[in-house]
Design an enzyme around this catalytic site. Structure first.
Site, PDB file in Angstrom:
ATOM      1  N   LEU A  37      -9.585 -23.384  -2.919  1.00  0.00           N
ATOM      2  CA  LEU A  37      -9.554 -24.175  -2.636  1.00  0.00           C
ATOM      3  C   LEU A  37     -11.141 -24.914  -3.181  1.00  0.00           C
ATOM      4  CD1 LEU A  37      -9.926 -27.093  -0.848  1.00  0.00           C
ATOM      5  CD2 LEU A  37     -11.253 -25.709   1.256  1.00  0.00           C
ATOM      6  N   GLY A  38     -11.865 -23.192  -3.435  1.00  0.00           N
ATOM      7  CA  GLY A  38     -13.305 -23.001  -4.337  1.00  0.00           C
ATOM      8  C   GLY A  38     -14.170 -23.539  -3.480  1.00  0.00           C
ATOM      9  N   VAL A  39     -14.052 -22.784  -1.803  1.00  0.00           N
ATOM     10  CA  VAL A  39     -15.431 -23.097  -1.136  1.00  0.00           C
ATOM     11  C   VAL A  39     -15.840 -21.661  -0.848  1.00  0.00           C
ATOM     12  CG1 VAL A  39     -15.025 -25.125  -0.708  1.00  0.00           C
ATOM     13  CG2 VAL A  39     -14.405 -23.756   0.793  1.00  0.00           C
ATOM     14  N   HIS A  93       1.045  -0.978  -0.183  1.00  0.00           N
ATOM     15  CA  HIS A  93      -0.206  -0.272  -0.166  1.00  0.00           C
ATOM     16  C   HIS A  93       0.681   1.229   0.074  1.00  0.00           C
ATOM     17  CE1 HIS A  93       0.243  -0.444   4.226  1.00  0.00           C
ATOM     18  NE2 HIS A  93       0.718   1.688   4.015  1.00  0.00           N
ATOM     19  N   ASP A 120      -0.217  -7.981   1.831  1.00  0.00           N
ATOM     20  CA  ASP A 120       0.385  -6.361   1.414  1.00  0.00           C
ATOM     21  C   ASP A 120       2.353  -5.698   1.596  1.00  0.00           C
ATOM     22  OD1 ASP A 120       0.570  -3.111   1.754  1.00  0.00           O
ATOM     23  OD2 ASP A 120       0.342  -3.188   4.092  1.00  0.00           O
ATOM     24  N   GLY A 174       3.243   6.789   8.036  1.00  0.00           N
ATOM     25  CA  GLY A 174       4.683   7.198   7.732  1.00  0.00           C
ATOM     26  C   GLY A 174       5.997   5.953   8.544  1.00  0.00           C
ATOM     27  N   ASN A 175       4.837   4.868   9.099  1.00  0.00           N
ATOM     28  CA  ASN A 175       5.684   3.895   9.772  1.00  0.00           C
ATOM     29  C   ASN A 175       5.589   2.323   8.997  1.00  0.00           C
ATOM     30  OD1 ASN A 175       5.290   4.584  13.071  1.00  0.00           O
ATOM     31  ND2 ASN A 175       7.014   4.356  12.270  1.00  0.00           N
ATOM     32  N   SER A 176       4.607   2.862   7.756  1.00  0.00           N
ATOM     33  CA  SER A 176       4.026   1.616   6.927  1.00  0.00           C
ATOM     34  C   SER A 176       5.242   0.931   6.081  1.00  0.00           C
ATOM     35  CB  SER A 176       3.305   1.784   6.277  1.00  0.00           C
ATOM     36  OG  SER A 176       1.787   2.394   6.549  1.00  0.00           O
TER      37      SER A 176
END
Length: 509
Positions: A312-314, A154, A184, A255-257
């Protein structure tokens, strides 16, 4: 609500911890400070003067508690933590006079005085959109001496230009090698050599209560150091991500991201990513991406240029106490399978609507959102072993996972509330006729012609199609009566409504 921490948005990510030291000092207690370490001793008991024949009481101090000194970690690893400056653009609407955000229907756009001044200024130009420049700040850390940097996806989202600034004030244009919104994690590359690097933790031996240190650039303040403790591990957030977050009490702000989270040995254990906030600022809860997850994503980006996730398709939904009662589960834990994609990996493995997935590869499924997270971090084509609760007993299944193409099992929203019973269930049912089966593509089930009492209060509506009760397929009213007659306090009804399938718990009288 979790919010990202890159500046220019209301979200705030990345964890940097504040050291909170509580010292309970009683009578006779003391805090002795030796250089950078503080040791708290227990209160000393004071007794009355003993008789001549008695010996004086002896005070026994408690074992000392040493507080961590992060100065060596900060000095050694600080140079490998970088400030990231991002410029980009976003599209914004403008009115006939070229003023952004002032068109009719926008904020203040219906003010009659504004409309008067627009007309007074002359003929309006056509409205439309234009690109407005954006600016953001974040953090990152160097993991390779030739310029490989880890940060958050992000932080560099929609970036046109990324500039990396080192602690020695040198600046480099960075190339975004790739990013993965689901975890992320983003990987950058700068053209430099012999750069300082941070060591990465080798094993997942981080413990709840352990001290951790974060370094980053909150509000653009380079190399800011804060510390705290690990509050929890394996925290899955309802944000469509695949990450089992490390929760800490570190003070994290915009800013810490993307900054690193260190253990007391100076190893990176996570990437500061998110905070819980109702204001956009730090409120005591922050979340970091485990470094083993970030490393796995980094390896795919560097080798393939992209990230692939498994599926998994569920469709799954949460197990509450009503569902636990309906399926005879001892605890309301697991992921309830509401729908199985025809021909998908779950279908081929034998999963059915009404199954409750209790574990994957020996790892317990507590909440329904745990299952998409575990599956999403696996490699497409890999096999998983599942323990599934079906008809009152555990069944072992093995599935070969498919490729999600950034689409994962959805967590269905819980529907409805339970109410009092009218004839226990309160449904008027009839079988699907042949034309309805052909038009809907549903091979069997019962049309709900009327819903009253408990079923209506739970959110069931006329026109819904009842497919199963407590995981057992039903095609006749008699089957429904038999299953409901044997049920306890509640039943779980699998309902088809349009293209959606969902379990709805109904509390019985």
């Amino acid at each position: 609500m979790s919010q990202t921490t890159s500046s220019g948005s209301k979200t705030a990510k990345r964890a940097v911890a504040a050291v909170a030291v509580l010292a309970a000092i009683g009578a006779g207690g003391a805090v002795v400070v030796h250089q950078n370490n503080a040791t708290a001793s227990a209160p000393v008991a004071v007794a009355s003067a003993p008789a001549a024949s008695q010996s004086a009481p002896v005070a026994v101090p408690a074992p000392p508690i040493s507080l961590p000194d992060f100065s060596v970690v900060a000095a050694h690893n600080g140079p490998a933590v970088v400030n990231i400056n991002v410029t980009g653009s976003v599209k914004t609407s403008y009115d006939g006079n070229g003023q952004p955000g002032m068109g009719r229907g926008d904020a203040f756009g219906d003010d009659p005085f504004l409309e008067f001044f627009r007309r007074f200024q002359g003929q309006q130009q056509p409205r439309g959109q234009r690109e407005m420049p954006t600016h953001g700040l974040g953090s990152g850390f160097i993991i390779s001496a030739d310029g490989i940097i880890l940060t958050n996806a992000h932080v560099v989202r929609d970036a046109r230009e990324v500039t990396v600034k080192l602690t020695d004030r040198r600046e480099f244009r960075a190339k975004v090698l790739g990013s993965d919104p689901k975890t992320d994690v983003a990987v950058l590359k700068i053209d430099a050599k012999n750069l300082p690097v941070v060591p990465l933790a080798k094993a997942d031996n981080l413990k709840v209560g352990e001290w951790v240190l974060a370094i980053g650039s909150p509000y653009g303040l380079d190399n800011t150091v804060t510390a705290g403790v690990v509050s929890a591990k394996g925290r899955t957030l309802p944000d469509d991500s695949y990450v089992p977050f490390i929760q800490t009490d570190v003070a994290v702000n915009p800013g810490n991201s993307g900054g690193p989270l260190f253990n007391t040995r100076g190893e990176v254990v996570g990437i500061n990513s998110q905070i819980y906030s109702q204001t956009g600022g730090y409120q005591g809860l922050s979340f970091a991406i485990p470094i083993d997850v970030a490393t796995k994503i980094k390896d795919q980006i560097v080798s393939k240029g992209k990230v692939e996730h498994a599926k998994l398709g569920v469709t799954v939904q949460e197990i509450d106490q009503s569902f636990a009662d309906s399926f005879n589960l001892a605890t309301p834990e697991g992921a309830l399978v509401a729908n199985v994609e025809r021909g998908g990996p779950g279908d081929k493995a034998g999963l059915r609507p009404g199954d409750v997935v209790r574990s994957v590869n020996g790892q317990k499924i507590v909440s329904s959102i745990d299952l998409p997270a575990m599956v999403g971090l696996a490699e497409p084509g890999s096999k998983i072993a599942m323990e599934v609760w079906r008809n009152g007993k555990l069944v072992a299944l093995t599935a070969t996972l498919g490729n999600a193409s950034d689409k994962v099992a959805a967590v269905a929203a819980e529907r409805g509330d339970q109410g009092a019973a009218k004839l226990r269930l309160g449904l008027s049912l009839r079988p699907l006729d042949q034309m309805e089966k052909r038009q809907s593509g549903i091979p069997g089930g019962l049309v709900i012609e009327d819903a009253a009492g408990a079923a209506a209060n739970a959110g069931i509506e006329p026109g819904d199609v009842l497919l199963s009760v407590n995981g057992l397929a039903v095609n006749s009213v008699e089957q429904v009566r038999q299953v409901v007659g044997k049920a306890g306090k509640s039943v779980a009804l699998l309902i088809q409504r349009g293209d959606e399938r969902i379990f709805i718990p109904v509390r019985l009288g």
